[in-house]
Design a protein around this motif. Sequence first.
Motif, PDB file in Angstrom:
ATOM      1  N   SER A 472       0.825  -1.208   0.000  1.00 41.93           N
ATOM      2  CA  SER A 472       0.000   0.000   0.000  1.00 41.93           C
ATOM      3  C   SER A 472       0.856   1.252   0.000  1.00 41.93           C
ATOM      4  O   SER A 472       0.593   2.206  -0.739  1.00 41.93           O
ATOM      5  N   ARG A 473       1.907   1.252   0.805  1.00 38.56           N
ATOM      6  CA  ARG A 473       2.774   2.426   0.862  1.00 38.56           C
ATOM      7  C   ARG A 473       3.507   2.623  -0.463  1.00 38.56           C
ATOM      8  O   ARG A 473       3.687   3.751  -0.932  1.00 38.56           O
ATOM      9  N   ALA A 474       3.942   1.493  -1.081  1.00 41.31           N
ATOM     10  CA  ALA A 474       4.620   1.594  -2.368  1.00 41.31           C
ATOM     11  C   ALA A 474       3.692   2.159  -3.437  1.00 41.31           C
ATOM     12  O   ALA A 474       4.108   2.968  -4.278  1.00 41.31           O
ATOM     13  N   GLU A 475       2.423   1.750  -3.414  1.00 43.14           N
ATOM     14  CA  GLU A 475       1.464   2.257  -4.391  1.00 43.14           C
ATOM     15  C   GLU A 475       1.190   3.735  -4.174  1.00 43.14           C
ATOM     16  O   GLU A 475       1.080   4.511  -5.139  1.00 43.14           O
ATOM     17  N   ARG A 476       1.100   4.159  -2.928  1.00 45.57           N
ATOM     18  CA  ARG A 476       0.872   5.577  -2.629  1.00 45.57           C
ATOM     19  C   ARG A 476       2.056   6.418  -3.085  1.00 45.57           C
ATOM     20  O   ARG A 476       1.908   7.507  -3.630  1.00 45.57           O
ATOM     21  N   LYS A 477       3.249   5.887  -2.902  1.00 49.22           N
ATOM     22  CA  LYS A 477       4.452   6.612  -3.315  1.00 49.22           C
ATOM     23  C   LYS A 477       4.502   6.727  -4.835  1.00 49.22           C
ATOM     24  O   LYS A 477       4.889   7.768  -5.388  1.00 49.22           O
ATOM     25  N   GLU A 478       4.077   5.659  -5.516  1.00 50.80           N
ATOM     26  CA  GLU A 478       4.065   5.703  -6.975  1.00 50.80           C
ATOM     27  C   GLU A 478       3.038   6.705  -7.483  1.00 50.80           C
ATOM     28  O   GLU A 478       3.267   7.410  -8.465  1.00 50.80           O
ATOM     29  N   ASP A 479       1.903   6.792  -6.780  1.00 50.99           N
ATOM     30  CA  ASP A 479       0.846   7.717  -7.192  1.00 50.99           C
ATOM     31  C   ASP A 479       1.299   9.168  -7.159  1.00 50.99           C
ATOM     32  O   ASP A 479       0.843   9.998  -7.958  1.00 50.99           O
ATOM     33  N   ILE A 480       2.198   9.493  -6.221  1.00 48.35           N
ATOM     34  CA  ILE A 480       2.636  10.894  -6.114  1.00 48.35           C
ATOM     35  C   ILE A 480       3.995  11.106  -6.781  1.00 48.35           C
ATOM     36  O   ILE A 480       4.688  12.087  -6.503  1.00 48.35           O
ATOM     37  N   GLY A 481       4.363  10.150  -7.652  1.00 44.27           N
ATOM     38  CA  GLY A 481       5.578  10.334  -8.429  1.00 44.27           C
ATOM     39  C   GLY A 481       6.860  10.034  -7.695  1.00 44.27           C
ATOM     40  O   GLY A 481       7.921  10.570  -8.038  1.00 44.27           O
ATOM     41  N   GLY A 482       6.803   9.225  -6.643  1.00 44.39           N
ATOM     42  CA  GLY A 482       8.018   8.827  -5.943  1.00 44.39           C
ATOM     43  C   GLY A 482       8.441   9.759  -4.840  1.00 44.39           C
ATOM     44  O   GLY A 482       9.543   9.632  -4.306  1.00 44.39           O
ATOM     45  N   GLY A 483       7.615  10.700  -4.457  1.00 39.99           N
ATOM     46  CA  GLY A 483       7.980  11.638  -3.396  1.00 39.99           C
ATOM     47  C   GLY A 483       7.976  11.004  -2.022  1.00 39.99           C
ATOM     48  O   GLY A 483       7.544   9.859  -1.839  1.00 39.99           O
ATOM     49  N   ASP A 484       8.457  11.726  -1.031  1.00 42.70           N
ATOM     50  CA  ASP A 484       8.514  11.237   0.342  1.00 42.70           C
ATOM     51  C   ASP A 484       7.119  11.229   0.947  1.00 42.70           C
ATOM     52  O   ASP A 484       6.329  12.158   0.731  1.00 42.70           O
ATOM     53  N   LEU A 485       6.814  10.185   1.704  1.00 49.00           N
ATOM     54  CA  LEU A 485       5.488  10.053   2.323  1.00 49.00           C
ATOM     55  C   LEU A 485       5.510  10.396   3.804  1.00 49.00           C
ATOM     56  O   LEU A 485       4.580  10.063   4.526  1.00 49.00           O
ATOM     57  N   ILE A 486       6.566  11.062   4.263  1.00 50.53           N
ATOM     58  CA  ILE A 486       6.683  11.296   5.695  1.00 50.53           C
ATOM     59  C   ILE A 486       5.506  12.096   6.238  1.00 50.53           C
ATOM     60  O   ILE A 486       5.065  11.898   7.372  1.00 50.53           O
ATOM     61  N   HIS A 487       4.935  12.953   5.387  1.00 43.21           N
ATOM     62  CA  HIS A 487       3.814  13.764   5.850  1.00 43.21           C
ATOM     63  C   HIS A 487       2.507  12.976   5.898  1.00 43.21           C
ATOM     64  O   HIS A 487       1.521  13.422   6.488  1.00 43.21           O
ATOM     65  N   LEU A 488       2.505  11.783   5.257  1.00 41.98           N
ATOM     66  CA  LEU A 488       1.303  10.953   5.267  1.00 41.98           C
ATOM     67  C   LEU A 488       1.373   9.816   6.274  1.00 41.98           C
ATOM     68  O   LEU A 488       0.348   9.287   6.692  1.00 41.98           O
ATOM     69  N   ASP A 489       2.616   9.434   6.639  1.00 45.04           N
ATOM     70  CA  ASP A 489       2.783   8.313   7.553  1.00 45.04           C
ATOM     71  C   ASP A 489       2.331   8.657   8.953  1.00 45.04           C
ATOM     72  O   ASP A 489       2.548   9.766   9.442  1.00 45.04           O
ATOM     73  N   ASN A 490       1.707   7.683   9.575  1.00 47.38           N
ATOM     74  CA  ASN A 490       1.425   7.797  11.002  1.00 47.38           C
ATOM     75  C   ASN A 490       2.720   7.443  11.729  1.00 47.38           C
ATOM     76  O   ASN A 490       3.177   6.313  11.679  1.00 47.38           O
ATOM     77  N   ASN A 491       3.343   8.390  12.391  1.00 50.62           N
ATOM     78  CA  ASN A 491       4.658   8.165  13.000  1.00 50.62           C
ATOM     79  C   ASN A 491       4.665   6.987  13.959  1.00 50.62           C
ATOM     80  O   ASN A 491       5.678   6.320  14.128  1.00 50.62           O
ATOM     81  N   SER A 492       3.518   6.734  14.594  1.00 52.57           N
ATOM     82  CA  SER A 492       3.476   5.646  15.565  1.00 52.57           C
ATOM     83  C   SER A 492       3.456   4.278  14.897  1.00 52.57           C
ATOM     84  O   SER A 492       3.711   3.268  15.529  1.00 52.57           O
ATOM     85  N   SER A 493       3.138   4.235  13.597  1.00 57.49           N
ATOM     86  CA  SER A 493       3.011   2.944  12.919  1.00 57.49           C
ATOM     87  C   SER A 493       4.334   2.410  12.403  1.00 57.49           C
ATOM     88  O   SER A 493       4.451   1.235  12.100  1.00 57.49           O
ATOM     89  N   GLY A 494       5.312   3.261  12.272  1.00 60.43           N
ATOM     90  CA  GLY A 494       6.606   2.816  11.765  1.00 60.43           C
ATOM     91  C   GLY A 494       6.587   2.442  10.300  1.00 60.43           C
ATOM     92  O   GLY A 494       7.491   1.760   9.816  1.00 60.43           O
ATOM     93  N   LEU A 495       5.572   2.907   9.539  1.00 57.84           N
ATOM     94  CA  LEU A 495       5.467   2.531   8.138  1.00 57.84           C
ATOM     95  C   LEU A 495       6.663   2.998   7.321  1.00 57.84           C
ATOM     96  O   LEU A 495       7.065   2.351   6.366  1.00 57.84           O
ATOM     97  N   ARG A 496       7.230   4.118   7.718  1.00 63.13           N
ATOM     98  CA  ARG A 496       8.329   4.676   6.939  1.00 63.13           C
ATOM     99  C   ARG A 496       9.512   3.701   6.874  1.00 63.13           C
ATOM    100  O   ARG A 496      10.256   3.687   5.902  1.00 63.13           O
ATOM    101  N   TYR A 497       9.671   2.892   7.885  1.00 66.46           N
ATOM    102  CA  TYR A 497      10.817   1.982   7.951  1.00 66.46           C
ATOM    103  C   TYR A 497      10.433   0.524   7.674  1.00 66.46           C
ATOM    104  O   TYR A 497      11.264  -0.369   7.801  1.00 66.46           O
ATOM    105  N   LEU A 498       9.185   0.300   7.299  1.00 67.49           N
ATOM    106  CA  LEU A 498       8.722  -1.067   7.091  1.00 67.49           C
ATOM    107  C   LEU A 498       9.269  -1.635   5.782  1.00 67.49           C
ATOM    108  O   LEU A 498       9.171  -1.000   4.726  1.00 67.49           O
ATOM    109  N   ARG A 499       9.883  -2.801   5.851  1.00 65.94           N
ATOM    110  CA  ARG A 499      10.448  -3.470   4.685  1.00 65.94           C
ATOM    111  C   ARG A 499      10.118  -4.965   4.768  1.00 65.94           C
ATOM    112  O   ARG A 499       9.812  -5.487   5.830  1.00 65.94           O
TER     113      ARG A 499
END
Length: 768
Positions: A472-499
């Motif tokens: 889901s995060r990869a698809e969202r990043k592709e939708d906005i042209g590869g930009g950073d999603l830090i402003h969309l991530d819930n900081n408590s979820s740790g999505l930014r570092y999920l691999r």
Amino acid sequence: MTARLSLYQKAENELYKMDSSVKTKFYDFCHQFRIDPDHPSLDLKPLKGDGRIFRAKIDRSYRALLARAGVGADGVQQWLIVAVRHRKDVYEELNVAINRITGEIEFVDLGVVGQSVLQRAGLQLTPAPDEQAAPTEPTPAPAVTQPAAPAEPLLAGCTPEDLRRLGVAEALIDLALTVTTDEELDQLIAGAPRLTAEVLTGLGSGMPVDEVEREITQPAATELEPGFEDDMAAALTRTAVTTVDDDIRNVLAEGDFRAWKVYLHPTQHKIVERNYKGPARVSGGPGTGKTIVALHRVARLAAALPPGHGKPILLTTYTKNLTADLRSRLTSLMDPALLGRIDIKHIDQLAQSVLNENAAPGSQRSLITDDRALDVLREVVFEHDEQRWDAEFLFDEWEQIVLGQSLATRQDYFKARRAGMGRALNRPERAAIWKLLDQFTLRLNSMGRETWAQAAERAARYEMERARKIQSRAERKEDIGGGDLIHLDNNSSGLRYLRHRYQHIVVDEAQDLSSAHWKMLRAMVAPGPDDLFIAGDTHQRIYDRQVTLSTVGINIRGRSSKLTLSYRTTQEILDQAAKVVGTATYDDLDDGTDTLDGYHSLLRGPAPELVACTDWTDEITQLADALKQWRAEITRPAEDGTVRDPSGTMAVCVADGDMAGRVAADLETKHNITTATLTKDGPQGGGEVHIGTMHRFKGLEYQKLAIVGASDGILPRTALIEKYATTDPKRYERELKKSRNQLFVATTRARDALRISWHGRPSPFLPV
């Protein structure tokens, strides 16, 4: 250093069998040769037969036979040691060539060919002159009785061009077409290069030329440039050799098991080195090297990793003791630094690590055995006065369908496919079953317990949810042209570092994993090149877990390979094992079928013993006599006076734990034979003879093995499964196949000698 030395595999095997004093002198020889090949003490001279072969002096009695192998990129002359021989066994009729199919260097020694074959072909061996050797009495050739009429050649249906096309060494083609008996062919095969030996074995067993070409020659073929037959330096890079360096003493001390752990047949090497666009699978019968291919695959993937400190590669298998064996064997193949990049866990340990990571403090459930869980289900069935289905049927339905398909609601269960389950269920019956299983699950939850299958299913759901978040995060990043999603991530979820947890996953003993296991693994690695590498053999499936990989998101179409040559077990034992399997059909982990067609061995040994006994006492007495005879054979002093320790070379395999305890007690108290019991953590006890159930022998091997209690009623357990013959015929067939597979696995644990005994009527799986 003025010369570089490599050791041909056959020469390495010869050295393993020699006295330690010869090995030490060989090491000294190698050291001197690398410094100065022309040193007078080495007495390096070419043989007259093949100008590329030289002989050099190791000591007064032994000679090294070497071939020039071109010049390396650094300008150093390369030499290949093709054999180590006693001086009286060095002949002029030796040959080194480059195989036209594999491009490998091949060494042919006619000295091992039977005299009758040589005489029929009009060949006479000429001892190489050795002025420094003390004169020895010539070994007289055995007398050959001429037949009244010429016997028909064994390979009468083949032409020289057939053998040439199949890859038979040129120097052996005419001889191969001369042999008239199986014994003569075996003599020829014993000294032949590997591809030649495989081809002649196939033809000798009756395989058509076209089938041999398809199953044996083509998988080993390499694309070769014009003029390859004269380029020894290039051929050396394609040949399995051991570089002679300062560790050669340790290499030789390890014995021939090292060769089994390290050597890759050209067919195996191609599987290891290939780049796959997605999941790939290798199958094959016992002893064909599936595990060693998997281990080399791990080593190859690790070597290609960029610098780092994480563990992006997972190596997993079904049980704890198999995992320990994989770890030990991988250690011998890899640099310690790279080994640290591999996560080695058995599949249930992996599931537990996922559950522990996702569990809130104090909420972890403890594991319960299937037998104890079945008792809980019986209580639920009794309390509801349910008489339509027994607890065993309901437990099977729960594991295979509810957990196997991760069904969360009654509506899901109503729609679930039950292919292969046998007994059809209508909607009201499914509703009643769901109610019982729901009560059963609640009962386990109230106890804070869960089965291994439940744990695997929960772990799979956690990993699949993790994979969905990553996607889901990869698809969202592709939708906005590869930009950073830090402003969309819930900081408590740790999505930014999920691999994804791994870049590559390698699975051994794949046939025993459940649907939940596969779903978990699929979610742990991103789909893509070299994501999953799977090794397994459905003939060795000893748990009732038939999974079609495509239904769990793993597509192996077009990326499947099959191994047919057994390196562990003699042909006589393989023939017996094939009779156990009989005409039963087996899946290929996907929508096709798998067979043992073409499965063969180059090793020969005594025929397995099938022993009928009058009663249990007679069976144990005869077993004890056989074990004592085996011990005497194993401990017979070698030429140098050394005596081999028999511990762990012999084993007794039985159907269940109760019988294992009874055999151990009888052998120790009545026959003074010490034993060690096989457990999930390995052998327990210091006795010479290992004893365990057929399940415990999975992945193990022994020089000599006895199977005890192979009686009708035990294999299969008639009292437990006979009720299904009329109430659930498909389950009955599954239970029969599971028991048949257990016996097949047990028979193929023997390397050199196999003995099967029973009292009463023999198992219907035995061809007696």
